[in-house]
Scaffold this motif. Structure first.
Motif, PDB file in Angstrom:
ATOM      1  N   ILE A  22     123.751  23.541 -49.442  1.00  0.00           N
ATOM      2  CA  ILE A  22     124.176  24.329 -48.283  1.00  0.00           C
ATOM      3  C   ILE A  22     125.682  24.537 -48.414  1.00  0.00           C
ATOM      4  N   ILE A  23     126.083  25.784 -48.577  1.00  0.00           N
ATOM      5  CA  ILE A  23     127.506  26.093 -48.739  1.00  0.00           C
ATOM      6  C   ILE A  23     128.204  25.932 -47.396  1.00  0.00           C
ATOM      7  N   PRO A  24     129.348  25.256 -47.377  1.00  0.00           N
ATOM      8  CA  PRO A  24     130.030  24.956 -46.107  1.00  0.00           C
ATOM      9  C   PRO A  24     130.375  26.208 -45.305  1.00  0.00           C
ATOM     10  N   TYR A  25     130.223  26.084 -43.974  1.00  0.00           N
ATOM     11  CA  TYR A  25     130.614  27.163 -43.067  1.00  0.00           C
ATOM     12  C   TYR A  25     132.124  27.359 -43.157  1.00  0.00           C
ATOM     13  N   GLY A  26     132.562  28.604 -43.189  1.00  0.00           N
ATOM     14  CA  GLY A  26     133.983  28.906 -43.290  1.00  0.00           C
ATOM     15  C   GLY A  26     134.365  29.475 -44.635  1.00  0.00           C
ATOM     16  N   VAL A  27     133.535  29.216 -45.666  1.00  0.00           N
ATOM     17  CA  VAL A  27     133.783  29.797 -46.989  1.00  0.00           C
ATOM     18  C   VAL A  27     133.633  31.312 -46.893  1.00  0.00           C
ATOM     19  N   LYS A  28     134.637  32.043 -47.434  1.00  0.00           N
ATOM     20  CA  LYS A  28     134.647  33.511 -47.344  1.00  0.00           C
ATOM     21  C   LYS A  28     134.124  34.192 -48.611  1.00  0.00           C
ATOM     22  N   ILE A  46     123.506  30.327 -47.948  1.00  0.00           N
ATOM     23  CA  ILE A  46     124.841  30.927 -47.908  1.00  0.00           C
ATOM     24  C   ILE A  46     125.150  31.320 -46.464  1.00  0.00           C
ATOM     25  N   PRO A  47     126.229  30.784 -45.861  1.00  0.00           N
ATOM     26  CA  PRO A  47     126.508  31.010 -44.437  1.00  0.00           C
ATOM     27  C   PRO A  47     127.011  32.425 -44.151  1.00  0.00           C
ATOM     28  N   ASP A  48     127.034  32.775 -42.862  1.00  0.00           N
ATOM     29  CA  ASP A  48     127.420  34.127 -42.468  1.00  0.00           C
ATOM     30  C   ASP A  48     128.922  34.382 -42.546  1.00  0.00           C
ATOM     31  N   THR A  49     129.685  33.371 -42.926  1.00  0.00           N
ATOM     32  CA  THR A  49     131.132  33.574 -43.102  1.00  0.00           C
ATOM     33  C   THR A  49     131.456  34.187 -44.469  1.00  0.00           C
ATOM     34  N   VAL A  50     130.530  34.069 -45.418  1.00  0.00           N
ATOM     35  CA  VAL A  50     130.760  34.578 -46.783  1.00  0.00           C
ATOM     36  C   VAL A  50     130.661  36.103 -46.786  1.00  0.00           C
ATOM     37  N   ARG A  51     131.665  36.749 -47.397  1.00  0.00           N
ATOM     38  CA  ARG A  51     131.690  38.206 -47.506  1.00  0.00           C
ATOM     39  C   ARG A  51     131.349  38.686 -48.920  1.00  0.00           C
ATOM     40  N   GLU A  52     131.612  37.863 -49.943  1.00  0.00           N
ATOM     41  CA  GLU A  52     131.378  38.319 -51.313  1.00  0.00           C
ATOM     42  C   GLU A  52     130.875  37.185 -52.191  1.00  0.00           C
ATOM     43  N   ILE A  53     129.880  37.526 -53.022  1.00  0.00           N
ATOM     44  CA  ILE A  53     129.417  36.635 -54.084  1.00  0.00           C
ATOM     45  C   ILE A  53     129.945  37.242 -55.376  1.00  0.00           C
ATOM     46  N   GLU A  54     130.854  36.564 -56.026  1.00  0.00           N
ATOM     47  CA  GLU A  54     131.602  37.176 -57.118  1.00  0.00           C
ATOM     48  C   GLU A  54     130.884  37.080 -58.476  1.00  0.00           C
ATOM     49  N   PHE A  55     131.546  37.605 -59.476  1.00  0.00           N
ATOM     50  CA  PHE A  55     131.032  37.741 -60.842  1.00  0.00           C
ATOM     51  C   PHE A  55     130.469  36.424 -61.379  1.00  0.00           C
ATOM     52  N   GLY A  72     126.371  38.914 -43.225  1.00  0.00           N
ATOM     53  CA  GLY A  72     127.822  38.785 -43.357  1.00  0.00           C
ATOM     54  C   GLY A  72     128.279  39.154 -44.748  1.00  0.00           C
ATOM     55  N   VAL A  73     127.476  38.809 -45.754  1.00  0.00           N
ATOM     56  CA  VAL A  73     127.811  39.157 -47.129  1.00  0.00           C
ATOM     57  C   VAL A  73     127.774  40.682 -47.298  1.00  0.00           C
ATOM     58  N   VAL A  74     128.828  41.219 -47.911  1.00  0.00           N
ATOM     59  CA  VAL A  74     128.940  42.666 -48.127  1.00  0.00           C
ATOM     60  C   VAL A  74     128.675  43.026 -49.586  1.00  0.00           C
ATOM     61  N   SER A  95     123.685  43.489 -44.084  1.00  0.00           N
ATOM     62  CA  SER A  95     125.149  43.592 -44.184  1.00  0.00           C
ATOM     63  C   SER A  95     125.597  43.955 -45.594  1.00  0.00           C
ATOM     64  N   VAL A  96     124.741  43.703 -46.607  1.00  0.00           N
ATOM     65  CA  VAL A  96     125.100  43.970 -48.003  1.00  0.00           C
ATOM     66  C   VAL A  96     125.138  45.483 -48.251  1.00  0.00           C
ATOM     67  N   LYS A  97     126.273  45.955 -48.739  1.00  0.00           N
ATOM     68  CA  LYS A  97     126.465  47.384 -49.019  1.00  0.00           C
ATOM     69  C   LYS A  97     126.603  47.677 -50.503  1.00  0.00           C
ATOM     70  N   LYS A  98     126.791  46.644 -51.299  1.00  0.00           N
ATOM     71  CA  LYS A  98     126.955  46.881 -52.736  1.00  0.00           C
ATOM     72  C   LYS A  98     126.328  45.731 -53.526  1.00  0.00           C
TER      73      LYS A  98
END
Length: 432
Positions: A22-28, A46-55, A72-74, A95-98
């Motif tokens: 469980i990824i900690p709340y607050g991780v962006k 993955i919590p709703d604070t995360v905006r991006e899952i990177e490469f 929350g993830v975009v 919420s994911v757009k890409k």
């Protein structure tokens, strides 16, 4: 758990054997390679604070079976879940757009996936080699499916292509071996190289008139493709387009097509029936190893149909000028199929005197040929010209009876009774 977090970015996870993470709340953001090669993880929240899952964030997490991405993830980054060979399900929020290229590349056990409304592009190889992906629903917001998007999804049975897609790009559905049918929307203007090549169970496809290009190798090795339409608007059938489509039985080439390139229909061993226009240029290998049974060639006056494998001779005739056409008839063998077909064209399209004489001289052979191919239309025309007489009508009726062509027999018998003014017991002979 061994999380290394810097300024809201989870930059590294130290694999300590934990299976459910469980990824900690607050991780962006989940940083590049943060979980790469972690072999023990089976699930991730993955919590709703995360905006991006990177490469390559979860690259080659071989035991990872499920991922829950909260709203929350975009952005899901390139190769973020590539080679997660045990991944069976993933929840992607609206919420994911890409979703970037190769995001789920080679997730061999991924069976289904939802693509949220709002995604506009499925990038290169996003789902390539997802060998157990069975179905996928693509939302109407998607306007582009790029190269290799679903390559080698060998268990993909169905897919919808949204109205709005203008191009089906190279290798998009290459080797989707379980795909049986597909509907292409009218927004599509081109189908690019090998888009459906090696879709071995594809049986039919409807291509709308909006399509003006079918590129090289588009349907090659679609060995169960039985029917396909070529839209009027296509100007060229490119190399290997239908190469080794072994179940294709007939094809109609529209008037817009001006060239058929090398190996376009080569080794379509069951392609027996072709209809095309005379002013097409084709390569000597365009139809290599095709053994035709019926060839129809059209021009602006009429058409000829030849029941043989010889494609080139009727095309040479139809592209010749009237004098050359007459010369080709003179050089043909009396009673030969090609000669008869040429003569019929010259009589009905050009009212050629020598062709009239040829048919009159060879009328029994002409009617036998029309009987063999059951061409009632041209038989009726021949009868209306008065070539058939009381001296030869019985030979023709007997041939129709022996050939078990009841419709031809009836036409000839009616003509005999109505126009030649006599009837006898011969007319009462019936087929079993």
């Amino acid at each position: 758990m061994g999380f290394k977090i810097k300024k809201g970015v989870l930059v590294k996870y130290i694999d300590d054997g934990t299976k459910e993470v469980i990824i900690p709340y607050g991780v962006k953001a989940i940083g590049e390679n943060a979980f790469a090669y972690c072999q023990n993880i089976t699930s991730v929240e993955i919590p709703d604070t995360v905006r991006e899952i990177e490469f390559m964030a979860f690259y080659k997490c071989k035991s990872l079976k499920s991922v829950n991405i909260n709203y929350g993830v975009v952005t899901i980054g390139s190769s973020s879940f590539s080679d997660c060979e045990s991944l069976e399900s993933i929840k992607i929020p609206d919420s994911v757009k890409k979703i970037k290229m190769m995001a789920f590349y080679r997730c061999e056990n991924l069976k289904s996936v939802n693509i949220p409304d709002g995604i506009t592009e499925i990038h290169n190889a996003t789902f390539a080699y997802c060998e157990n992906l069975h179905s996928i629903v693509i939302p109407d917001s998607v306007t582009r499916i790029t190269i290799n998007a679903f390559e080698h999804c060998k268990n993909l049975v169905s897919v919808n292509i949204p109205d709005g897609i203008e191009k089906i790009e190279e290798y998009s559905f290459y080797r989707c071996q379980s795909l049986k049918s597909i509907k292409i929307p009218e927004s599509v203007k081109s189908i690019e190289r090998c888009a459906f090549a090696y879709c071995e169970n594809l049986r039919s496809i409807v291509i709308p008139d909006s399509v003006t290009r079918i590129a090289m190798g588009t349907f090659e090795h679609c060995k169960n493709l039985v029917s396909v339409n070529i839209p009027d608007g296509i100007e060229k059938i490119e190399e290997f387009t239908f190469y080794r489509c072994q179940s294709l039985k007939s094809i109609k080439i529209p008037e817009s097509v001006k060239s058929i390139e090398r190996c376009a229909f080569s080794y379509c061993e069951n392609l027996k029936d072709i209809t095309a226009f005379a002013d097409i240029n084709f390569d000597e290998k365009s139809f290599e190893d095709c053994i035709f049974e019926k060839i129809t060639v059209r021009d602006n006056l009429s058409s000829i149909t030849v029941y043989s494998k010889n494609l080139y001779e009727p095309y040479r005739f139809m592209n010749a000028n009237p004098n050359e056409k007459e010369r080709l008839l003179k050089n043909s063998t009396d009673g030969d199929e090609i000669a008869i077909v040429f003569a019929l064209y010259l009589v009905f399209a050009l009212d050629n005197t020598n062709a009239h004489l040829y048919i009159k001289k060879n009328i029994v052979d002409v009617v036998k040929y029309l009987t063999d191919v059951e061409d009632t239309e041209n038989l009726t025309k021949i009868l209306s010209r008065g070539y058939v007489t009381s001296e030869n009508i019985n030979k023709m009726i007997k041939y129709a009876i022996d050939s078990r062509k009841s419709e031809i027999q009836l036409i000839l018998s009616n003509y005999k009774n109505e126009h030649l003014g006599f009837a006898d017991n011969f007319d009462n002979m019936m087929l079993d």
